[in-house]
Structures are given as C-alpha cells and as structure tokens.
Design an enzyme around this catalytic site. Sequence first.
Site, PDB file in Angstrom:
ATOM      1  N   GLY A 107       0.790  -1.221   0.000  1.00 34.34           N
ATOM      2  CA  GLY A 107       0.000   0.000   0.000  1.00 34.34           C
ATOM      3  C   GLY A 107       0.829   1.282   0.000  1.00 34.34           C
ATOM      4  N   GLY A 109       2.786   2.331  -2.483  1.00 34.37           N
ATOM      5  CA  GLY A 109       2.872   2.956  -3.802  1.00 34.37           C
ATOM      6  C   GLY A 109       3.883   2.332  -4.757  1.00 34.37           C
ATOM      7  N   LYS A 110       4.306   1.097  -4.488  1.00 36.26           N
ATOM      8  CA  LYS A 110       5.276   0.430  -5.378  1.00 36.26           C
ATOM      9  C   LYS A 110       4.698   0.233  -6.774  1.00 36.26           C
ATOM     10  CE  LYS A 110       5.522  -3.219  -2.741  1.00 36.26           C
ATOM     11  NZ  LYS A 110       4.668  -2.758  -1.633  1.00 36.26           N
ATOM     12  N   SER A 111       3.513  -0.412  -6.834  1.00 37.83           N
ATOM     13  CA  SER A 111       2.918  -0.712  -8.145  1.00 37.83           C
ATOM     14  C   SER A 111       2.509   0.561  -8.871  1.00 37.83           C
ATOM     15  CB  SER A 111       1.708  -1.635  -7.987  1.00 37.83           C
ATOM     16  OG  SER A 111       2.094  -2.827  -7.325  1.00 37.83           O
ATOM     17  N   TYR A 112       2.092   1.563  -8.108  1.00 39.69           N
ATOM     18  CA  TYR A 112       1.723   2.839  -8.721  1.00 39.69           C
ATOM     19  C   TYR A 112       2.921   3.433  -9.456  1.00 39.69           C
ATOM     20  CZ  TYR A 112      -0.274   7.520  -9.247  1.00 39.69           C
ATOM     21  OH  TYR A 112      -0.756   8.693  -9.765  1.00 39.69           O
ATOM     22  N   ASP A 255       8.866  -5.366  -8.992  1.00 31.99           N
ATOM     23  CA  ASP A 255       7.897  -4.882  -8.012  1.00 31.99           C
ATOM     24  C   ASP A 255       7.946  -5.890  -6.864  1.00 31.99           C
ATOM     25  OD1 ASP A 255       5.770  -3.683  -6.728  1.00 31.99           O
ATOM     26  OD2 ASP A 255       4.287  -4.097  -8.291  1.00 31.99           O
ATOM     27  N   GLY A 258       5.411  -6.838  -0.454  1.00 32.97           N
ATOM     28  CA  GLY A 258       5.337  -5.881   0.652  1.00 32.97           C
ATOM     29  C   GLY A 258       6.390  -6.200   1.706  1.00 32.97           C
TER      30      GLY A 258
HETATM   31  P1  ADP Z   1       1.751  -1.195  -3.320  1.00 30.05           P
HETATM   32  O1  ADP Z   1       1.994  -1.685  -4.699  1.00 30.05           O
HETATM   33  O2  ADP Z   1       3.024  -0.707  -2.641  1.00 30.05           O
HETATM   34  O3  ADP Z   1       1.035  -2.181  -2.459  1.00 30.05           O
HETATM   35  P2  ADP Z   1      -0.005   0.696  -4.623  1.00 30.05           P
HETATM   36  O4  ADP Z   1       0.946   1.165  -5.659  1.00 30.05           O
HETATM   37  O5  ADP Z   1      -1.037  -0.265  -5.062  1.00 30.05           O
HETATM   38  O6  ADP Z   1       0.801   0.089  -3.375  1.00 30.05           O
HETATM   39  O7  ADP Z   1      -0.644   2.008  -3.972  1.00 30.05           O
HETATM   40  C1  ADP Z   1      -1.668   1.966  -3.006  1.00 30.05           C
HETATM   41  C2  ADP Z   1      -2.708   3.038  -3.315  1.00 30.05           C
HETATM   42  O8  ADP Z   1      -2.131   4.337  -3.246  1.00 30.05           O
HETATM   43  C3  ADP Z   1      -3.275   2.905  -4.718  1.00 30.05           C
HETATM   44  O9  ADP Z   1      -4.662   3.162  -4.655  1.00 30.05           O
HETATM   45  C4  ADP Z   1      -2.576   3.978  -5.514  1.00 30.05           C
HETATM   46  O10 ADP Z   1      -3.386   4.459  -6.561  1.00 30.05           O
HETATM   47  C5  ADP Z   1      -2.309   5.051  -4.457  1.00 30.05           C
HETATM   48  N1  ADP Z   1      -1.055   5.769  -4.771  1.00 30.05           N
HETATM   49  C6  ADP Z   1       0.181   5.267  -4.588  1.00 30.05           C
HETATM   50  N2  ADP Z   1       1.128   6.163  -4.951  1.00 30.05           N
HETATM   51  C7  ADP Z   1       0.476   7.258  -5.381  1.00 30.05           C
HETATM   52  C8  ADP Z   1       0.890   8.543  -5.894  1.00 30.05           C
HETATM   53  N3  ADP Z   1       2.198   8.844  -6.036  1.00 30.05           N
HETATM   54  N4  ADP Z   1      -0.064   9.439  -6.244  1.00 30.05           N
HETATM   55  C9  ADP Z   1      -1.385   9.128  -6.108  1.00 30.05           C
HETATM   56  N5  ADP Z   1      -1.842   7.943  -5.624  1.00 30.05           N
HETATM   57  C10 ADP Z   1      -0.939   7.013  -5.260  1.00 30.05           C
HETATM   58 MG    MG Z   2       1.500  -3.589  -5.458  1.00 26.25          MG
END
Ligand code: ADP
Ligand code: MG
Length: 366
Positions: A107, A109-112, A255, A258
């Site tokens: 959560g 923001g890795k995948s984002y 990626d 967690g």
């Molecule tokens: P992870 O892959 O680390 O588990 P995600 O990339 O899925 O986490 O991000 C979790 C949530 O936060 C998602 O809903 C994503 O859209 C939001 N998010 C993450 N990074 C950003 C960012 N830089 N700007 C806007 N929203 C973000």
């Molecule tokens: Mg992810």
Amino acid sequence: MSADSVKVAVRVRPFNQREKNANSKCVISMSGNATTITNPDNGKTHTFAFDYSYWSHDCFKEENGVFVSTDTKYADQNIVFNSLGKGVLDNAWQGYNAALFAYGQTGSGKSYSMIGYGPNRGIVPITCDELFKVIDQNTDKNKQLQVSYSMLEIYNEQVRDLLTKPSHGQRGGLKIRQHPQSGFFVEGLKSVPVRCYKEIERLMDDGTVNRTTASTNMNATSSRSHMVITIKFKQVFLNEFGESTTKSSEISLVDLAGSERADSTGATGDRLKEGSAINQSLSTLGNVISALADKAMGKKKVLVPYRDSVLTKLLQGALGGNSRTIMIAALSPAGINYEETLSTLRYADRAKKIQNKAKINESPTD
Ligand code: ADP
Ligand code: MG
C-alpha cells in the site's frame, strides 16, 4: 569498466482513505535531497539523503482521472519517468543492463510507481512506449532492433510465468538453472518478441491479471509475491561485408512483495510458513544488500549470499554486478506507519552504498 553505485529514490504518496479517516498526521518531509521522518509519539527525527526525492503527497489535482501537479512541488508520473525512466532508456541504448526495484510496505505505492493504474501510467509502460517511439524512427536497414518481454512472479520461493494462464490449484514452479557465463536463469520462461508498444501493453495487462488470478486461486494476495519484468533489447549492426555486431541490454523491472514483517500481519499456520518463505527472498535481498554495502565500505572476505533465495539468484547481476541499478523506496506519509516507513528508509540508505560494475554488452553476433 566503471563502478557506479546503486541510485536510490524515495517517493511519498498521498494519504489513503483509511489514513484520512484516522486523521493521520504526515510524518515525512522533504527538502532538497533530504528526507526527514518524525516520530509521531515523541517528535524525534531521522534525516536521510537520497539521489532522488519525490514529493507526491499533496499539491495535485485530478484531471480526467490523471493526477497532475498544481505547482512544481508534486511529483507526478511524468516527473518520475523523466528522471528515472529516461536514464534506464539511455543505458539500454548504450548497451548497459539496467534494473529498477520498488521496495516498501504493502500500500505504499510500489505498483503505482512501477506500473501505475489506468491513465496514471507508471515508469515501466512509459519507458516501453518511449523505447518504441525511437525504434519506430529507425530507417537504417543495417540496424535491426529487437525487443522481447518476459514477466514472472516469485511466490513462496516458486517461480511462475505470468505470461501463461494460471491453472487452478497449480503447484510447483519453473526450475532455476545456472549458465556458466550468464548465471542463473528460469528454464522454460516465455520471452515474447514484441514489435510495438501496444503488444507490450497487452502482455503487461495479461500478466497483471494472471498475477491477481493466481493469488486468488491460492487464497493469497499478490502483495506477497515479487514480480519481475525483463525486457531484452538488442541492436544488431550489419556492415558492408555482411558481418554483424550486437549491442544488447537487459532491463529488469521488479515490483517487490510488501516489506512488512509477517508477525505484524497476525499470520499463523500455513500463512506463517508462506510468510516466512516469502521473507526468505526479501530477507535474503536485505542480507545481500548488507553484504554488498560492507564490501563497498572496504570490508574483506564478505560472502554475498545470492544463492539463499530465488529472487537474489535471478537478480544477481543487478546487485553488485553488471548493471546500472535504481531502487525506488515507496513511503506512506502516515504516522500509523511510522515504524515500517523508518525501516524502509534504513533499507534504502543501505542500498545506496552498493557498487555495481556495469559494462557495455557488445559482441560479434554468433
Ligand atoms: P503497493 O503496490 O506498494 O502495495 P499501490 O501502488 O497499489 O501500493 O498504492 C496503493 C494506493 O495508493 C493505490 O490506490 C494507488 O493508486 C495510491 N497511490 C500510490 N502512490 C500514489 C501517488 N504517487 N499518487 C497518487 N496515488 C498514489
Ligand atoms: Mg503492489
């Protein structure tokens, strides 16, 4: 041969709904290359310096679903691509291997950052798109440009090809073998030749769906698996005598699962076993990074435990080897995640000490 250190980036995301509901305070601040985290209980601070810092916490607006900055402060996807992805592309054209890792708790923001969601495309799709924009301009008949794409997942120390559909209840995984020169590889992994960006985009989407389906089938979550995309880029140059030389580059885009510890998720039984196997790749990655950092600090006789996990076997080149490597550490801004975020910052701080030895991969074509 040039020695280059692993470059480290940090990026802090906006609050999520849960953090907003909890009235969370933002514990991260950034100024220049300094990132400071404040303990919400006692106000104590820790400050770190990184190669790249991206403030993506606030100061943005949404336009047709795309997050864009309202001032220069918010780092949107294009800003991150421009400083990280462009470098990866330059390296690929020069014939260097490149790697990009995303690290952080679920959560964060890795995948984002890596893949992105919907119109907010991440570094990987934008990089592929830009690669083909240049390839498409090539009119030189004596220069052939070839791209292939593979995508795998490591779950429970098992490797699964994400470009094949998962079958229900599937057990076991692909075998890892060792080549005397090029090192570890996954036997039988699909590497699909691609001719345009649309093809890569489709493969990336299919792979992402397969990652989710596979984890649902196994009653798990994809946040516990590591995903590795490999793009092989070859430039074949023909001369007037019909001989050819090849410049090649392998781009690894990772990626990671967690980084939160199994004990904080309340895992028991099977889940715990699964948790510890996943931690095997992640904790070995930590041990490899520590060993490489010690080595870079001049410590002698350091054994780097690459062989202790699947992930570190496959990414050996990217860690202390022939690659230009970037790690992006994803940070939650919220006080409730203080401990995890601090440990992510410490991890990233260690990674920046690693020295790689990247060289141009050029050879007569055989
Ligand atoms: P992870 O892959 O680390 O588990 P995600 O990339 O899925 O986490 O991000 C979790 C949530 O936060 C998602 O809903 C994503 O859209 C939001 N998010 C993450 N990074 C950003 C960012 N830089 N700007 C806007 N929203 C973000
Ligand atoms: Mg992810």
